[in-house]
Design a protein around this motif. Structure first.
Motif, PDB file in Angstrom:
ATOM      1  N   GLY A  30      19.788  20.514 -42.630  1.00  0.00           N
ATOM      2  CA  GLY A  30      20.153  19.330 -41.870  1.00  0.00           C
ATOM      3  C   GLY A  30      21.609  19.345 -41.450  1.00  0.00           C
ATOM      4  N   GLU A  31      22.478  19.792 -42.344  1.00  0.00           N
ATOM      5  CA  GLU A  31      23.894  19.879 -42.001  1.00  0.00           C
ATOM      6  C   GLU A  31      24.123  20.809 -40.825  1.00  0.00           C
ATOM      7  OE1 GLU A  31      26.134  19.073 -46.282  1.00  0.00           O
ATOM      8  OE2 GLU A  31      25.654  21.123 -45.675  1.00  0.00           O
ATOM      9  N   ASN A  32      23.403  21.932 -40.787  1.00  0.00           N
ATOM     10  CA  ASN A  32      23.591  22.882 -39.692  1.00  0.00           C
ATOM     11  C   ASN A  32      23.037  22.369 -38.374  1.00  0.00           C
ATOM     12  OD1 ASN A  32      24.565  25.981 -40.218  1.00  0.00           O
ATOM     13  ND2 ASN A  32      23.996  24.941 -42.119  1.00  0.00           N
ATOM     14  N   VAL A  33      21.892  21.670 -38.412  1.00  0.00           N
ATOM     15  CA  VAL A  33      21.390  21.046 -37.176  1.00  0.00           C
ATOM     16  C   VAL A  33      22.429  20.068 -36.650  1.00  0.00           C
ATOM     17  CG1 VAL A  33      19.667  19.517 -36.163  1.00  0.00           C
ATOM     18  CG2 VAL A  33      18.942  21.295 -37.758  1.00  0.00           C
ATOM     19  N   ALA A  34      22.911  19.206 -37.537  1.00  0.00           N
ATOM     20  CA  ALA A  34      23.868  18.177 -37.132  1.00  0.00           C
ATOM     21  C   ALA A  34      25.167  18.789 -36.623  1.00  0.00           C
ATOM     22  CB  ALA A  34      24.151  17.240 -38.309  1.00  0.00           C
ATOM     23  N   GLU A  35      25.655  19.833 -37.272  1.00  0.00           N
ATOM     24  CA  GLU A  35      26.896  20.469 -36.835  1.00  0.00           C
ATOM     25  C   GLU A  35      26.742  21.092 -35.454  1.00  0.00           C
ATOM     26  OE1 GLU A  35      29.826  23.436 -36.049  1.00  0.00           O
ATOM     27  OE2 GLU A  35      27.736  23.910 -36.502  1.00  0.00           O
ATOM     28  N   GLY A  64       2.633  13.914 -46.263  1.00  0.00           N
ATOM     29  CA  GLY A  64       2.483  15.010 -47.209  1.00  0.00           C
ATOM     30  C   GLY A  64       2.173  16.343 -46.589  1.00  0.00           C
ATOM     31  N   ASP A  65       1.939  16.398 -45.275  1.00  0.00           N
ATOM     32  CA  ASP A  65       1.626  17.657 -44.608  1.00  0.00           C
ATOM     33  C   ASP A  65       2.897  18.429 -44.256  1.00  0.00           C
ATOM     34  OD1 ASP A  65      -1.061  17.222 -44.738  1.00  0.00           O
ATOM     35  OD2 ASP A  65      -1.377  16.974 -42.579  1.00  0.00           O
ATOM     36  N   TRP A  66       2.716  19.749 -44.115  1.00  0.00           N
ATOM     37  CA  TRP A  66       3.760  20.563 -43.512  1.00  0.00           C
ATOM     38  C   TRP A  66       3.894  20.176 -42.042  1.00  0.00           C
ATOM     39  CZ3 TRP A  66       6.389  23.492 -46.944  1.00  0.00           C
ATOM     40  CH2 TRP A  66       5.747  23.929 -48.093  1.00  0.00           C
ATOM     41  N   LEU A  67       5.083  20.323 -41.483  1.00  0.00           N
ATOM     42  CA  LEU A  67       5.310  20.006 -40.077  1.00  0.00           C
ATOM     43  C   LEU A  67       5.307  21.291 -39.263  1.00  0.00           C
ATOM     44  CD1 LEU A  67       8.078  17.254 -40.345  1.00  0.00           C
ATOM     45  CD2 LEU A  67       5.645  16.963 -39.868  1.00  0.00           C
ATOM     46  N   GLY A  68       4.180  21.581 -38.642  1.00  0.00           N
ATOM     47  CA  GLY A  68       4.057  22.800 -37.856  1.00  0.00           C
ATOM     48  C   GLY A  68       4.890  22.740 -36.590  1.00  0.00           C
ATOM     49  N   THR A  69       5.567  23.834 -36.287  1.00  0.00           N
ATOM     50  CA  THR A  69       6.400  23.894 -35.095  1.00  0.00           C
ATOM     51  C   THR A  69       6.110  25.157 -34.298  1.00  0.00           C
ATOM     52  OG1 THR A  69       8.250  25.184 -35.989  1.00  0.00           O
ATOM     53  CG2 THR A  69       8.255  22.809 -36.449  1.00  0.00           C
ATOM     54  N   ASP A  70       6.590  25.173 -33.052  1.00  0.00           N
ATOM     55  CA  ASP A  70       6.613  26.419 -32.303  1.00  0.00           C
ATOM     56  C   ASP A  70       7.934  27.132 -32.606  1.00  0.00           C
ATOM     57  OD1 ASP A  70       8.568  25.102 -30.831  1.00  0.00           O
ATOM     58  OD2 ASP A  70       7.252  24.683 -29.129  1.00  0.00           O
ATOM     59  N   ASP A  71       8.220  28.208 -31.887  1.00  0.00           N
ATOM     60  CA  ASP A  71       9.414  28.985 -32.200  1.00  0.00           C
ATOM     61  C   ASP A  71      10.709  28.287 -31.804  1.00  0.00           C
ATOM     62  OD1 ASP A  71       7.815  30.919 -33.269  1.00  0.00           O
ATOM     63  OD2 ASP A  71       7.976  32.306 -31.586  1.00  0.00           O
ATOM     64  N   SER A  72      10.609  27.179 -31.061  1.00  0.00           N
ATOM     65  CA  SER A  72      11.806  26.391 -30.748  1.00  0.00           C
ATOM     66  C   SER A  72      12.058  25.321 -31.799  1.00  0.00           C
ATOM     67  CB  SER A  72      11.678  25.744 -29.365  1.00  0.00           C
ATOM     68  OG  SER A  72      10.735  24.683 -29.395  1.00  0.00           O
ATOM     69  N   LEU A  73      11.254  25.312 -32.850  1.00  0.00           N
ATOM     70  CA  LEU A  73      11.314  24.353 -33.954  1.00  0.00           C
ATOM     71  C   LEU A  73      10.912  22.946 -33.529  1.00  0.00           C
ATOM     72  CD1 LEU A  73      11.995  25.962 -36.404  1.00  0.00           C
ATOM     73  CD2 LEU A  73      13.560  26.704 -34.599  1.00  0.00           C
ATOM     74  N   THR A  74      10.205  22.823 -32.411  1.00  0.00           N
ATOM     75  CA  THR A  74       9.665  21.550 -31.960  1.00  0.00           C
ATOM     76  C   THR A  74       8.318  21.311 -32.627  1.00  0.00           C
ATOM     77  OG1 THR A  74      10.695  21.942 -29.804  1.00  0.00           O
ATOM     78  CG2 THR A  74       9.057  20.184 -29.932  1.00  0.00           C
ATOM     79  N   VAL A  75       8.114  20.122 -33.184  1.00  0.00           N
ATOM     80  CA  VAL A  75       6.845  19.795 -33.833  1.00  0.00           C
ATOM     81  C   VAL A  75       5.761  19.711 -32.765  1.00  0.00           C
ATOM     82  CG1 VAL A  75       5.604  18.085 -35.215  1.00  0.00           C
ATOM     83  CG2 VAL A  75       8.001  18.600 -35.727  1.00  0.00           C
ATOM     84  N   THR A  76       4.773  20.577 -32.863  1.00  0.00           N
ATOM     85  CA  THR A  76       3.795  20.728 -31.789  1.00  0.00           C
ATOM     86  C   THR A  76       2.779  19.591 -31.724  1.00  0.00           C
ATOM     87  OG1 THR A  76       2.503  22.146 -33.275  1.00  0.00           O
ATOM     88  CG2 THR A  76       3.985  23.235 -31.729  1.00  0.00           C
ATOM     89  N   ALA A  77       2.537  18.898 -32.842  1.00  0.00           N
ATOM     90  CA  ALA A  77       1.506  17.863 -32.862  1.00  0.00           C
ATOM     91  C   ALA A  77       1.994  16.520 -32.321  1.00  0.00           C
ATOM     92  CB  ALA A  77       0.978  17.674 -34.287  1.00  0.00           C
ATOM     93  N   TYR A  97      19.216  29.409 -40.204  1.00  0.00           N
ATOM     94  CA  TYR A  97      18.957  30.107 -38.935  1.00  0.00           C
ATOM     95  C   TYR A  97      18.133  29.221 -37.999  1.00  0.00           C
ATOM     96  CZ  TYR A  97      16.096  33.264 -36.004  1.00  0.00           C
ATOM     97  OH  TYR A  97      15.387  33.861 -34.970  1.00  0.00           O
ATOM     98  N   GLN A  98      17.069  28.633 -38.542  1.00  0.00           N
ATOM     99  CA  GLN A  98      16.261  27.721 -37.733  1.00  0.00           C
ATOM    100  C   GLN A  98      17.097  26.546 -37.232  1.00  0.00           C
ATOM    101  OE1 GLN A  98      12.964  26.497 -40.182  1.00  0.00           O
ATOM    102  NE2 GLN A  98      12.323  28.601 -40.597  1.00  0.00           N
ATOM    103  N   ALA A  99      17.988  26.055 -38.087  1.00  0.00           N
ATOM    104  CA  ALA A  99      18.841  24.927 -37.700  1.00  0.00           C
ATOM    105  C   ALA A  99      19.716  25.279 -36.506  1.00  0.00           C
ATOM    106  CB  ALA A  99      19.699  24.503 -38.886  1.00  0.00           C
ATOM    107  N   ARG A 100      20.247  26.488 -36.508  1.00  0.00           N
ATOM    108  CA  ARG A 100      21.076  26.901 -35.376  1.00  0.00           C
ATOM    109  C   ARG A 100      20.252  26.975 -34.100  1.00  0.00           C
ATOM    110  NH1 ARG A 100      22.997  30.235 -39.634  1.00  0.00           N
ATOM    111  NH2 ARG A 100      21.804  32.065 -38.922  1.00  0.00           N
ATOM    112  N   ILE A 101      19.029  27.482 -34.211  1.00  0.00           N
ATOM    113  CA  ILE A 101      18.141  27.536 -33.042  1.00  0.00           C
ATOM    114  C   ILE A 101      17.797  26.126 -32.585  1.00  0.00           C
ATOM    115  CG2 ILE A 101      15.884  28.273 -32.193  1.00  0.00           C
ATOM    116  CD1 ILE A 101      17.659  30.643 -32.720  1.00  0.00           C
ATOM    117  N   ALA A 102      17.402  25.265 -33.526  1.00  0.00           N
ATOM    118  CA  ALA A 102      17.015  23.894 -33.179  1.00  0.00           C
ATOM    119  C   ALA A 102      18.167  23.151 -32.526  1.00  0.00           C
ATOM    120  CB  ALA A 102      16.540  23.145 -34.426  1.00  0.00           C
ATOM    121  N   GLY A 103      19.377  23.320 -33.059  1.00  0.00           N
ATOM    122  CA  GLY A 103      20.533  22.657 -32.463  1.00  0.00           C
ATOM    123  C   GLY A 103      20.753  23.087 -31.033  1.00  0.00           C
TER     124      GLY A 103
END
Length: 479
Positions: free
Chosen positions: A20-25, A291-304, A328-334
């Motif tokens: 979360g810190e890396n997404v926010a940064e 309680g479910d996992w949050l499935g994403t595509d490779d851009s880390l966007t929640v697909t559902a 790493y995902q956080a940097r991509i998502a940001g």
């Protein structure tokens, strides 16, 4: 009496761990106003109950194991570890479970920190129950990122009374070494904590459901770790699981095993997997199951969830459960959030700036046991499962001059997998003392898709353990 107020930001991040810190940064660096919501300690699981404290416990054990086999040092490291000093060092590395430093960093980069429990409350909306009992309504102009991580999963078994088992949190924060410790689970957490507490004076019994330790890795890695654990005094048992457990009035833990045997200990650690921390983050408000996992595509966007506004990074998406991979995902998502906020098209090709390709093809990991295990990319089992044609190349690391300088009785093994069609390395596993430092070179070779013929020109210094790369290439050539 509670009060409610409404605040609007460009980006809302739920969870102030490393991810979360890396997404926010990254979003703040892109000029987007960002708030991060945290219900526990800023810095998250890694800082206080996982990476930092566990490695602080393991480092003295691994260093002593190496020193005990080096001429001139063996006599100096005889006797037990100073457990009290090791635990004090662990406390320092965990900042004594105080997050003031992390909070100061968040503030220093211009991110707002809101302490409280955040829940999704609709499209681009988050409701926060603050520690003071107030309710704050947050609205995001562009994105909400869920970075709440995972927690230990407890196995289904019969229990009696107040069992009070250890999970990874208790194992890394315990105030003293139990005289007897049973570890249920043979994955990374199980074998690392078995290594640490055996070295710190506990009598460890490790129960593995499968036929070996570290079942997702190459079998030789688990075999080497098993050998050293047993030499250190641990009782390692295979093809057995716990079916019932109770804590007696006297405080002992009695565990009934699937083979009918019983083990008695002072503490039991369940290292039997992870589940997402999504049971109470408001998933129902956006049409998802709590309680479910949050499935994403490779851009880390929640697909559902429609609208490209909800993101999930780190353990919570179940792509690759490592802190470094979550960052790493956080940097991509940001980068993705910033691009969409600017109205730019995404670059989502393989290895592109908006695509977390490494989650699929180049996930590195280190197991800090004696010996260390370092792995990235495919294993033989995974290559067979996915129908990849690969050449498997092995070499004994202990035959290297650099390895013998490191430890005269060095025992270890290296393996690379070479894609037969493309002639590039697609997997690597190293097991042996000090091999963690080999991992980045393997990761670069895989992510860079460096042709094997070009690797001949990457000359390793002599005498170092990295010379194993040359020996692997020679082994492949000569075979």
């Amino acid at each position: 009496m509670t009060t409610e107020n409404i605040r609007t930001y460009d980006v809302i991040v739920i969870g102030a761990g490393p991810v979360g810190e890396n997404v926010a940064e990254r979003t703040r660096a892109a000029g987007l106003s960002t708030v991060i919501v945290e219900s526990e300690l800023a810095g998250g699981e890694c800082s206080y109950w996982a990476c930092e404290p566990s490695k602080a416990l393991l480092r003295p054990a691994l260093l002593r194991a190496d020193a005990a086999h080096v001429p001139g040092l063996a006599r100096a490291v005889q006797g037990p570890l100073d457990t009290e000093a090791v635990l004090a060092h662990r406390d320092r590395m965990s900042a004594d479970w105080n997050d003031d430093g992390q909070a100061e960093w968040i503030e220093s980069v211009g991110i707002d920190l809101l302490r409280g429990h955040g829940r999704l409350a609709g499209e681009r909306e988050v409701s926060v129950e603050t520690l003071g009992g107030d309710t704050v309504r947050l609205r995001a102009r562009y994105a909400v990122a869920v970075c709440t991580g995972s927690r230990a999963a407890l196995p289904p078994l019969r229990t009696t009374g107040d069992l009070r088992p250890w999970t990874s949190r208790e194992a890394t924060s315990a105030r003293k070494a139990p005289r007897r410790l049973v570890v249920v689970g043979a994955g990374v957490v199980g074998v690392e904590m078995a290594t640490a507490w055996q070295a710190l004076g506990s009598r460890v019994t490790l129960l593995a459901r499968d036929e070996g330790l570290l079942p997702r890795m190459e079998p030789f890695a688990g075999e080497l770790v098993t050998e050293r654990l047993r030499e250190a005094g641990a009782d390692v048992r295979f093809r057995v699981s716990a079916v019932a457990a109770e804590r007696t009035p006297g405080g002992e833990v009695r565990i009934t095993l699937s083979d009918g045997a019983e083990v008695v200990a002072d503490e039991v650690l369940f290292a039997t997997g992870r589940v997402p921390r999504t049971e109470d983050v408001g998933l129902a408000a956006v049409g998802l199951a709590p309680g479910d996992w949050l499935g994403t595509d490779d851009s880390l966007t929640v697909t559902a969830v429609p609208g490209n506004w909800l993101y999930a990074a780190g353990d919570v998406n179940n792509r690759a459960l490592f802190t470094h991979q979550g960052k790493y995902q956080a940097r991509i998502a940001g980068a993705v959030i910033a691009a969409r906020a600017r109205g730019e098209a995404l670059d989502t090709g393989r290895w592109a700036r908006h695509s977390a390709t490494a989650d699929l093809d180049a996930v590195p990991g280190v197991v800090f046991t004696d010996p260390e295990v370092a792995t990235v990319g495919l294993t033989v089992r995974e290559a067979e499962r996915t129908g990849r044609a690969v050449d498997v190349v092995d070499h004994e690391i202990g035959s290297l001059a650099g390895a013998l300088q490191y430890r005269p009785d060095y025992k270890g093994r290296a393996r690379i997998l070479v894609d037969r069609e493309r002639q590039v390395v697609v997997g690597a596993t190293f097991a042996g003392p000090g091999v963690a430092e080999l991992l980045y070179s393997a990761t670069v070779a895989i992510t860079g898709e460096v042709p094997v013929d070009r690797l001949w020109h990457a000359v390793p210094a002599f005498p170092t353990i990295s010379e194993v790369w040359l020996r692997l290439l020679e082994t492949r050539r000569d075979s």
